[in-house]
Design a protein around this motif. Sequence first.
Motif, PDB file in Angstrom:
ATOM      1  N   UNK A 196      28.297   1.088  36.907  1.00  0.00           N
ATOM      2  CA  UNK A 196      29.172   2.225  37.173  1.00  0.00           C
ATOM      3  C   UNK A 196      29.048   3.247  36.053  1.00  0.00           C
ATOM      4  N   UNK A 197      28.932   4.517  36.430  1.00  0.00           N
ATOM      5  CA  UNK A 197      28.896   5.590  35.444  1.00  0.00           C
ATOM      6  C   UNK A 197      30.310   6.103  35.176  1.00  0.00           C
ATOM      7  N   UNK A 198      30.516   6.808  34.041  1.00  0.00           N
ATOM      8  CA  UNK A 198      31.871   7.243  33.669  1.00  0.00           C
ATOM      9  C   UNK A 198      32.611   8.017  34.756  1.00  0.00           C
ATOM     10  N   UNK A 199      31.914   8.880  35.506  1.00  0.00           N
ATOM     11  CA  UNK A 199      32.602   9.654  36.546  1.00  0.00           C
ATOM     12  C   UNK A 199      33.177   8.727  37.610  1.00  0.00           C
ATOM     13  N   UNK A 200      32.372   7.767  38.066  1.00  0.00           N
ATOM     14  CA  UNK A 200      32.845   6.834  39.088  1.00  0.00           C
ATOM     15  C   UNK A 200      33.998   5.986  38.560  1.00  0.00           C
ATOM     16  N   UNK A 201      33.887   5.536  37.309  1.00  0.00           N
ATOM     17  CA  UNK A 201      34.962   4.749  36.692  1.00  0.00           C
ATOM     18  C   UNK A 201      36.236   5.581  36.615  1.00  0.00           C
ATOM     19  N   UNK A 202      36.099   6.849  36.231  1.00  0.00           N
ATOM     20  CA  UNK A 202      37.264   7.723  36.089  1.00  0.00           C
ATOM     21  C   UNK A 202      37.973   7.918  37.429  1.00  0.00           C
ATOM     22  N   UNK A 203      37.206   8.158  38.485  1.00  0.00           N
ATOM     23  CA  UNK A 203      37.808   8.351  39.799  1.00  0.00           C
ATOM     24  C   UNK A 203      38.529   7.084  40.250  1.00  0.00           C
ATOM     25  N   UNK A 211      41.481  10.888  47.006  1.00  0.00           N
ATOM     26  CA  UNK A 211      40.534  10.978  45.892  1.00  0.00           C
ATOM     27  C   UNK A 211      39.179  10.425  46.300  1.00  0.00           C
ATOM     28  N   UNK A 212      39.198   9.299  47.015  1.00  0.00           N
ATOM     29  CA  UNK A 212      37.952   8.703  47.468  1.00  0.00           C
ATOM     30  C   UNK A 212      37.192   9.612  48.413  1.00  0.00           C
ATOM     31  N   UNK A 213      37.893  10.144  49.416  1.00  0.00           N
ATOM     32  CA  UNK A 213      37.236  11.002  50.412  1.00  0.00           C
ATOM     33  C   UNK A 213      36.620  12.229  49.746  1.00  0.00           C
ATOM     34  N   UNK A 214      37.306  12.795  48.749  1.00  0.00           N
ATOM     35  CA  UNK A 214      36.771  13.966  48.042  1.00  0.00           C
ATOM     36  C   UNK A 214      35.423  13.639  47.412  1.00  0.00           C
ATOM     37  N   UNK A 215      35.290  12.435  46.848  1.00  0.00           N
ATOM     38  CA  UNK A 215      34.039  12.070  46.168  1.00  0.00           C
ATOM     39  C   UNK A 215      32.974  11.566  47.129  1.00  0.00           C
ATOM     40  N   UNK A 216      33.380  11.150  48.341  1.00  0.00           N
ATOM     41  CA  UNK A 216      32.408  10.627  49.298  1.00  0.00           C
ATOM     42  C   UNK A 216      31.568  11.740  49.922  1.00  0.00           C
ATOM     43  N   UNK A 217      32.087  12.960  49.923  1.00  0.00           N
ATOM     44  CA  UNK A 217      31.370  14.093  50.497  1.00  0.00           C
ATOM     45  C   UNK A 217      30.984  15.062  49.378  1.00  0.00           C
ATOM     46  N   UNK A 218      30.120  16.020  49.692  1.00  0.00           N
ATOM     47  CA  UNK A 218      29.645  16.958  48.680  1.00  0.00           C
ATOM     48  C   UNK A 218      30.378  18.289  48.782  1.00  0.00           C
ATOM     49  N   UNK A 219      30.345  19.051  47.681  1.00  0.00           N
ATOM     50  CA  UNK A 219      30.949  20.387  47.680  1.00  0.00           C
ATOM     51  C   UNK A 219      30.304  21.261  48.750  1.00  0.00           C
ATOM     52  N   UNK A 253      10.660  -3.357  48.416  1.00  0.00           N
ATOM     53  CA  UNK A 253      12.024  -2.833  48.455  1.00  0.00           C
ATOM     54  C   UNK A 253      12.010  -1.385  48.921  1.00  0.00           C
ATOM     55  N   UNK A 254      13.098  -1.002  49.566  1.00  0.00           N
ATOM     56  CA  UNK A 254      13.349   0.381  49.940  1.00  0.00           C
ATOM     57  C   UNK A 254      14.603   0.816  49.208  1.00  0.00           C
ATOM     58  N   UNK A 255      14.499   1.892  48.452  1.00  0.00           N
ATOM     59  CA  UNK A 255      15.650   2.416  47.712  1.00  0.00           C
ATOM     60  C   UNK A 255      15.938   3.822  48.230  1.00  0.00           C
ATOM     61  N   UNK A 256      17.146   4.026  48.767  1.00  0.00           N
ATOM     62  CA  UNK A 256      17.527   5.311  49.334  1.00  0.00           C
ATOM     63  C   UNK A 256      18.669   5.924  48.529  1.00  0.00           C
ATOM     64  N   UNK A 257      18.522   7.196  48.203  1.00  0.00           N
ATOM     65  CA  UNK A 257      19.576   7.936  47.527  1.00  0.00           C
ATOM     66  C   UNK A 257      19.709   9.319  48.126  1.00  0.00           C
ATOM     67  N   UNK A 258      20.798   9.990  47.771  1.00  0.00           N
ATOM     68  CA  UNK A 258      21.087  11.312  48.310  1.00  0.00           C
ATOM     69  C   UNK A 258      21.323  12.286  47.157  1.00  0.00           C
ATOM     70  N   UNK A 259      20.678  13.429  47.231  1.00  0.00           N
ATOM     71  CA  UNK A 259      20.763  14.403  46.135  1.00  0.00           C
ATOM     72  C   UNK A 259      22.176  14.942  45.939  1.00  0.00           C
ATOM     73  N   UNK A 260      23.007  14.881  46.986  1.00  0.00           N
ATOM     74  CA  UNK A 260      24.362  15.432  46.892  1.00  0.00           C
ATOM     75  C   UNK A 260      25.422  14.371  46.571  1.00  0.00           C
ATOM     76  N   UNK A 261      25.006  13.149  46.269  1.00  0.00           N
ATOM     77  CA  UNK A 261      25.937  12.052  45.987  1.00  0.00           C
ATOM     78  C   UNK A 261      26.434  12.182  44.545  1.00  0.00           C
ATOM     79  N   UNK A 262      27.725  12.468  44.359  1.00  0.00           N
ATOM     80  CA  UNK A 262      28.264  12.588  43.005  1.00  0.00           C
ATOM     81  C   UNK A 262      28.835  11.269  42.506  1.00  0.00           C
ATOM     82  N   UNK A 263      29.074  10.322  43.419  1.00  0.00           N
ATOM     83  CA  UNK A 263      29.658   9.043  43.023  1.00  0.00           C
ATOM     84  C   UNK A 263      28.586   8.074  42.539  1.00  0.00           C
ATOM     85  N   UNK A 264      27.456   8.044  43.237  1.00  0.00           N
ATOM     86  CA  UNK A 264      26.304   7.234  42.849  1.00  0.00           C
ATOM     87  C   UNK A 264      25.095   8.180  42.801  1.00  0.00           C
ATOM     88  N   UNK A 265      24.929   8.909  41.696  1.00  0.00           N
ATOM     89  CA  UNK A 265      23.916   9.973  41.623  1.00  0.00           C
ATOM     90  C   UNK A 265      22.495   9.473  41.864  1.00  0.00           C
TER      91      UNK A 265
END
Length: 369
Positions: A174-181, A216-224, A305-317
């Motif tokens: 977990x990164x500090x932003x995710x821990x803080x939220x 708070x969760x929903x705000x972080x689950x979506x992007x600006x 392995x397949x690793x998928x990420x999203x450029x707009x994910x602020x919770x798990x960058x």
Amino acid sequence: MSDARRYHQLSSPFAMKRGGSLAGARVAYETWGELNTARSNAILILTGLSPSAHAASNADDPSRGWWEDMIGPGKAFDTDRFHVICINSLGSDKGSTCPASIDPATGEPYRLTFPELALEDVANAAHEAVTGMGITQLACLVGCSMGGMSALAYMLLHPGSARTHISVDTAPQAQPFAIAIRSLQREAIRLDPHWNNGQYSDASYPEHGMSIARKLGVITYRSAMEWNGRFARIRLDADQREENDPFGFEFQVESYLEGHARRFNRTFDPNSYLYLSRASDWFDISEYGDGDVLKGLARIHLQSALVIGVSTDILFPLEQQETIATGLEQAGAHVNFVALDSPQGHDAFLVDIENYSRAIGGFLGELDV
């Protein structure tokens, strides 16, 4: 409770990573597709914090699952080829033993006497369930969000238990932003006077605290980007506002968050939420690599392995997905890293079905079973 839900009784006592144990504990799960004779076509899905094991509809429960469009004949998780299992996390109130469960030693709910929960406990419980089904090696282990961290723990603690892995929007720590939220979410619940140090009831329930936590969760689950595109600064109609509340909801985005919170409230046990949230903060794969994340990942050995990420994910960058991909590749796996530009942020794996289906279906389509 769905008729499709099944249960695996865990070993008793079930030892917990941070101390203590559970007696008579169990985890809930659901399955789709048939296990082949060689028992070599099993896929295990580990979920995020709040979903149940009902990932898709089936004959016993026709209601839509949280990953409905991904699982079934001819879909990304093709049940004509694979036996798909989804296990509800230990500590979740969706059928598995959790703080709301009855402690057999007292006959009362555990509440805050539930042992400290780690994602390693979630992983060990899931592994016990899988081996209890007679499956010694998974064709693929899939982890989404919090479940991705649990999946990393699963493969670390049980070497050789999976041939391949799909990592979906997760993190090696977990990164500090995710821990803080998550800290703010837990604080909102605990500051609600109805939480009452975990001793709430249906009649006196921490509804306000859970609402704030969900918002708070929903705000972080979506992007600006998506918030701007969907709501801009559109105001509610006059008849949708509280006339005598000078600080009441004025914008559509506020009303949207309130609706989400109301639908979530009373569908998830507050103490379970606290335990799983804190377990997510505690997880750190560097503990297994002398303080180094890549060294921890290097202990996981897979074919691919397949690793998928999203450029707009602020919770798990996205850089955390890149780290997972790098670590697994350095450990010898053939890794396919997919970076998506979906505007939905962390929730993209639940919404951008077309792109996730293409990536996951393509990866699984190449697996021999």
